[in-house]
Design an enzyme around this catalytic site. Structure first.
Site, PDB file in Angstrom:
ATOM      1  N   ARG A  61      89.238  68.245  63.658  1.00 43.11           N
ATOM      2  CA  ARG A  61      88.465  66.851  63.923  1.00 43.11           C
ATOM      3  C   ARG A  61      88.942  65.993  62.799  1.00 43.11           C
ATOM      4  NH1 ARG A  61      84.993  71.270  64.977  1.00 43.11           N
ATOM      5  NH2 ARG A  61      84.391  71.355  62.839  1.00 43.11           N
ATOM      6  N   GLU A  98      82.833  81.985  52.929  1.00 45.45           N
ATOM      7  CA  GLU A  98      81.649  82.698  52.738  1.00 45.45           C
ATOM      8  C   GLU A  98      81.813  84.072  53.067  1.00 45.45           C
ATOM      9  OE1 GLU A  98      78.364  81.369  55.063  1.00 45.45           O
ATOM     10  OE2 GLU A  98      77.140  82.554  54.229  1.00 45.45           O
TER      11      GLU A  98
HETATM   12  P1  AMP Z   1      82.726  73.050  53.964  1.00 45.75           P
HETATM   13  O1  AMP Z   1      84.031  73.533  53.507  1.00 45.75           O
HETATM   14  O2  AMP Z   1      81.617  73.865  53.559  1.00 45.75           O
HETATM   15  O3  AMP Z   1      82.457  71.434  53.332  1.00 45.75           O
HETATM   16  O4  AMP Z   1      82.663  72.763  55.492  1.00 45.75           O
HETATM   17  C1  AMP Z   1      83.322  71.653  56.028  1.00 45.75           C
HETATM   18  C2  AMP Z   1      84.121  72.046  57.322  1.00 45.75           C
HETATM   19  O5  AMP Z   1      83.462  72.892  58.270  1.00 45.75           O
HETATM   20  C3  AMP Z   1      84.462  70.758  58.073  1.00 45.75           C
HETATM   21  O6  AMP Z   1      85.911  70.861  58.455  1.00 45.75           O
HETATM   22  C4  AMP Z   1      83.218  70.718  59.583  1.00 45.75           C
HETATM   23  O7  AMP Z   1      84.044  70.502  60.285  1.00 45.75           O
HETATM   24  C5  AMP Z   1      82.675  72.173  59.356  1.00 45.75           C
HETATM   25  N1  AMP Z   1      81.413  72.205  59.241  1.00 45.75           N
HETATM   26  C6  AMP Z   1      80.583  72.898  58.063  1.00 45.75           C
HETATM   27  N2  AMP Z   1      79.560  72.742  58.627  1.00 45.75           N
HETATM   28  C7  AMP Z   1      79.259  72.160  59.528  1.00 45.75           C
HETATM   29  C8  AMP Z   1      78.118  71.432  60.606  1.00 45.75           C
HETATM   30  N3  AMP Z   1      76.790  71.789  60.239  1.00 45.75           N
HETATM   31  N4  AMP Z   1      78.346  70.528  61.528  1.00 45.75           N
HETATM   32  C9  AMP Z   1      79.586  70.346  61.829  1.00 45.75           C
HETATM   33  N5  AMP Z   1      80.661  70.805  61.198  1.00 45.75           N
HETATM   34  C10 AMP Z   1      80.622  71.832  60.124  1.00 45.75           C
END
Ligand code: AMP
Length: 176
Positions: A61, A98
């Site tokens: 994305r 996780e």
């Molecule tokens: P993080 O590494 O936890 O910051 O997660 C970010 C990545 O996971 C990004 O590439 C997002 O596209 C995806 N992601 C995590 N949580 C969500 C959410 N609630 N809605 C959409 N995409 C998410």
């Protein structure tokens, strides 16, 4: 910055991909011509004077607005991808998720130490995946690295910014 037009058009999908997750579906922003233009224009305003030479988009994305922004900035576009997708020699970064580990890759010749890099993804949650991308880009020793997300999740006590040093410049278009 919190753009009402973008927030109004962003789709929330409850319980995707697993129960309890409120998935922020940016496809509804990508398909909407006004929203797509707004996102690219707003990011261009933030970064137009920063001397960005490469926009690095995170699979998948991060590719959409990242590539459009690169064109407008007059910068190149680099794909940060999941393992085994890039055909030539790569640099890699492995990080903890996780459940288990994940790895991301960038072509070895994609960034040089002369570059000013803007790292871009759709959403900041825990910050884990962007931190890995940031560490990976730092392996190339670029002049400067900026970070941008379309959406910053702050609900449920999330504070993804805290995984970055305070001097790392991070921008987001929407805070939820
Ligand atoms: P993080 O590494 O936890 O910051 O997660 C970010 C990545 O996971 C990004 O590439 C997002 O596209 C995806 N992601 C995590 N949580 C969500 C959410 N609630 N809605 C959409 N995409 C998410």
């Amino acid at each position: 910055m919190n753009n009402e037009t973008l927030l109004k058009n962003l789709r929330n999908v409850p319980d995707f991909p697993i129960p309890g997750i409120q998935f922020k579906d940016v496809s509804t922003l990508f398909k909407n011509a006004e929203c797509l233009r707004l996102m690219v224009d707003e990011l261009y305003d933030i970064y137009k004077d920063k001397g960005i030479t490469k926009v690095v988009g995170i699979e998948s994305r991060g590719f959409v607005v990242g590539a459009a922004l690169a064109v407008k900035l007059g910068a190149g576009f680099v794909m940060c991808r999941k393992p085994g997708k890039l055909p030539a020699e790569t640099r890699k970064e492995t990080y903890m998720k996780e459940y288990g580990k994940d790895t991301i890759e960038i072509h070895t010749d994609a960034i040089t130490d002369d570059d000013v890099v803007l790292l871009h993804d759709d959403l900041l949650a825990t910050g884990g995946s962007m931190k890995a991308a940031y560490n990976l880009v730092q392996q190339f020793n670029p002049r400067k690295v900026y970070i941008n997300f379309l959406i910053e999740l702050t609900i449920e006590g999330l504070n993804g910014r805290s995984v970055f040093a305070p001097d790392v410049e991070i921008s987001t278009l929407m805070k939820i």
